[in-house]
Motif scaffolding. Structure first.
Motif, PDB file in Angstrom:
ATOM      1  N   VAL A  29      50.910  20.316  29.765  1.00 30.24           N
ATOM      2  CA  VAL A  29      51.227  19.331  30.807  1.00 30.24           C
ATOM      3  C   VAL A  29      52.692  18.903  30.774  1.00 30.24           C
ATOM      4  O   VAL A  29      53.166  18.251  31.714  1.00 30.24           O
ATOM      5  N   ASN A  30      53.402  19.247  29.709  1.00 25.44           N
ATOM      6  CA  ASN A  30      54.814  18.887  29.624  1.00 25.44           C
ATOM      7  C   ASN A  30      55.742  19.951  30.199  1.00 25.44           C
ATOM      8  O   ASN A  30      56.953  19.716  30.340  1.00 25.44           O
ATOM      9  N   THR A  31      55.171  21.133  30.529  1.00 26.62           N
ATOM     10  CA  THR A  31      56.015  22.194  31.090  1.00 26.62           C
ATOM     11  C   THR A  31      55.448  22.793  32.379  1.00 26.62           C
ATOM     12  O   THR A  31      56.192  23.372  33.168  1.00 26.62           O
ATOM     13  N   ALA A  32      54.186  22.690  32.596  1.00 24.47           N
ATOM     14  CA  ALA A  32      53.548  23.321  33.756  1.00 24.47           C
ATOM     15  C   ALA A  32      53.913  22.594  35.048  1.00 24.47           C
ATOM     16  O   ALA A  32      54.141  21.377  35.059  1.00 24.47           O
ATOM     17  N   ASN A  33      53.955  23.361  36.155  1.00 20.78           N
ATOM     18  CA  ASN A  33      54.193  22.735  37.456  1.00 20.78           C
ATOM     19  C   ASN A  33      52.854  22.329  38.076  1.00 20.78           C
ATOM     20  O   ASN A  33      51.787  22.591  37.522  1.00 20.78           O
ATOM     21  N   ALA A  34      52.932  21.702  39.248  1.00 19.87           N
ATOM     22  CA  ALA A  34      51.722  21.169  39.886  1.00 19.87           C
ATOM     23  C   ALA A  34      50.720  22.269  40.214  1.00 19.87           C
ATOM     24  O   ALA A  34      49.501  22.076  40.056  1.00 19.87           O
ATOM     25  N   SER A  35      51.188  23.413  40.665  1.00 19.97           N
ATOM     26  CA  SER A  35      50.281  24.514  41.016  1.00 19.97           C
ATOM     27  C   SER A  35      49.522  25.007  39.798  1.00 19.97           C
ATOM     28  O   SER A  35      48.320  25.309  39.871  1.00 19.97           O
ATOM     29  N   GLU A  36      50.203  25.101  38.672  1.00 20.86           N
ATOM     30  CA  GLU A  36      49.556  25.582  37.440  1.00 20.86           C
ATOM     31  C   GLU A  36      48.528  24.576  36.933  1.00 20.86           C
ATOM     32  O   GLU A  36      47.435  24.953  36.502  1.00 20.86           O
ATOM     33  N   ILE A  37      48.870  23.303  37.006  1.00 18.64           N
ATOM     34  CA  ILE A  37      47.928  22.272  36.538  1.00 18.64           C
ATOM     35  C   ILE A  37      46.693  22.210  37.445  1.00 18.64           C
ATOM     36  O   ILE A  37      45.568  22.021  36.978  1.00 18.64           O
ATOM     37  N   SER A  38      46.907  22.400  38.758  1.00 24.25           N
ATOM     38  CA  SER A  38      45.795  22.280  39.713  1.00 24.25           C
ATOM     39  C   SER A  38      44.793  23.427  39.605  1.00 24.25           C
ATOM     40  O   SER A  38      43.745  23.385  40.249  1.00 24.25           O
ATOM     41  N   LYS A  39      45.101  24.440  38.815  1.00 28.20           N
ATOM     42  CA  LYS A  39      44.131  25.522  38.591  1.00 28.20           C
ATOM     43  C   LYS A  39      42.928  25.031  37.798  1.00 28.20           C
ATOM     44  O   LYS A  39      41.864  25.645  37.825  1.00 28.20           O
ATOM     45  N   LEU A  40      43.121  23.925  37.094  1.00 28.22           N
ATOM     46  CA  LEU A  40      42.006  23.315  36.369  1.00 28.22           C
ATOM     47  C   LEU A  40      41.028  22.705  37.367  1.00 28.22           C
ATOM     48  O   LEU A  40      41.427  21.956  38.271  1.00 28.22           O
ATOM     49  N   VAL A  41      39.761  23.026  37.236  1.00 27.39           N
ATOM     50  CA  VAL A  41      38.724  22.604  38.190  1.00 27.39           C
ATOM     51  C   VAL A  41      38.733  21.093  38.418  1.00 27.39           C
ATOM     52  O   VAL A  41      38.521  20.613  39.530  1.00 27.39           O
ATOM     53  N   TYR A  42      39.001  20.341  37.372  1.00 31.94           N
ATOM     54  CA  TYR A  42      38.851  18.890  37.449  1.00 31.94           C
ATOM     55  C   TYR A  42      40.048  18.175  38.090  1.00 31.94           C
ATOM     56  O   TYR A  42      39.976  16.972  38.330  1.00 31.94           O
ATOM     57  N   LEU A  43      41.153  18.892  38.353  1.00 30.05           N
ATOM     58  CA  LEU A  43      42.353  18.261  38.887  1.00 30.05           C
ATOM     59  C   LEU A  43      42.775  18.934  40.190  1.00 30.05           C
ATOM     60  O   LEU A  43      43.039  20.142  40.212  1.00 30.05           O
ATOM     61  N   ASN A  44      42.866  18.151  41.268  1.00 34.18           N
ATOM     62  CA  ASN A  44      43.331  18.719  42.528  1.00 34.18           C
ATOM     63  C   ASN A  44      44.865  18.707  42.578  1.00 34.18           C
ATOM     64  O   ASN A  44      45.534  18.196  41.662  1.00 34.18           O
TER      65      ASN A  44
END
Length: 300
Positions: free
Chosen positions: A238-253
């Protein structure tokens, strides 16, 4: 000719008499017409009342027949095999029926009216109404020991060439899942799709996150299926990933993922996963699941 005309000559008194005679005739005609109309109307009303009475009698007969059809004739039955429909007709709620089915899914039987109430939690009044119709197998009523009773239960439930082993939730097919009471084609497919989006279940509690899957049905699934082979997960930093990469997680839009990136830029570095709870829109109730997929530092 004069004699003929004399017949049409009337004095004033005669003309008055003729006028009153005509008036009386007209009046009698009006009275006759009015009385005839009244008679016909009263006859029509009487006929209508009579017809309405017949119609009402027919309606009453139909109502009685409907009540007879709607009423449930109760015959002696084994309460262990109550279906949804029969339970509803007996007056049980869906929760009470589901408790019985959940109890039976673990190959257990109720063997008395008291035990039936303890399992389903039905009211005393309903139990009093239906308990007289309970019919249990003869061996249940016998005075055999508990050991003998359990042996009979095992014998009764024994099926040839069927193993009672728990299956892997991460390899179960839709067909495997449909054997669970309460899961049809749609729910089975939805579970498989959710599992694929996760990359596989890491913990069994994730099954409760499947949309439309009731908790009591999920419980039934977890009696037959467990997470036996966990998938390899590449955690998201979470300290390096961008929004698109983080949103791949099912629980986070994507919106929440963008908020995480904005928060990170504001504070410089996210030092604890619990910090994410401060972010607007973050699903704090899913923090235990989300933690499985996130990391704060680069993998060495």
């Amino acid at each position: 000719m004069n004699k003929f005309k004399s017949h049409f000559k009337f004095n004033k008194q005669e003309r008055s008499g003729i006028f009153f005679l005509l008036a009386i005739i007209v009046l009698l005609q009006l009275v006759y017409a009015f009385s005839t109309s009244i008679f016909q109307e009263s006859t029509s009303v009487a006929n209508k009342i009579e017809l309405d009475g017949v119609a009402q009698e027919q309606i009453n007969i139909l109502k009685e027949r409907t009540l007879e059809n709607d009423s449930l004739k109760i015959y002696p039955f084994n309460p262990n095999y109550i279906t949804d429909y029969r339970g509803y007709k007996l007056g049980m709620s869906t929760q009470e029926i589901d408790r019985l089915h959940l109890y039976r899914s673990s190959n257990k039987f109720v063997n008395s009216a008291e035990e039936f109430q303890n399992v389903t939690l039905i009211s005393d009044s309903l139990l009093q109404k239906i308990a007289p119709y309970f019919k249990f197998p003869e061996w249940v009523k016998s005075t055999n020991s508990q050991k003998s009773f359990e042996a009979n239960v095992i014998k009764f439930n024994k099926k040839p060439n069927v193993t009672n082993t728990v299956k892997d939730l991460n390899t179960a097919s839709a067909q495997d899942l449909k054997v669970i009471y309460g899961i049809g084609e749609k729910l089975a497919t939805r579970i498989i799709k959710f599992r694929d989006r996760l990359g596989g279940f890491l913990i069994e509690d994730q099954l409760y996150d499947v949309y439309g899957l009731k908790p009591e049905v999920a419980q039934k699934v977890l009696m037959k299926f467990k997470v036996q082979t966990k998938p390899e997960i590449v955690k998201i930093n979470v300290n390096t990933a961008n929004a698109s990469e983080i949103s791949k997680l099912v629980y986070l839009n994507y919106q929440v993922s963008s908020n995480i990136v904005a928060y990170r830029k504001q504070v410089g570095e996210i030092k604890s996963i619990d910090e994410l709870k401060k972010i607007e829109g973050f699903p704090s109730d899913k923090i235990n699941r989300i933690t499985l997929y996130l990391t704060l530092k680069e993998k060495l």
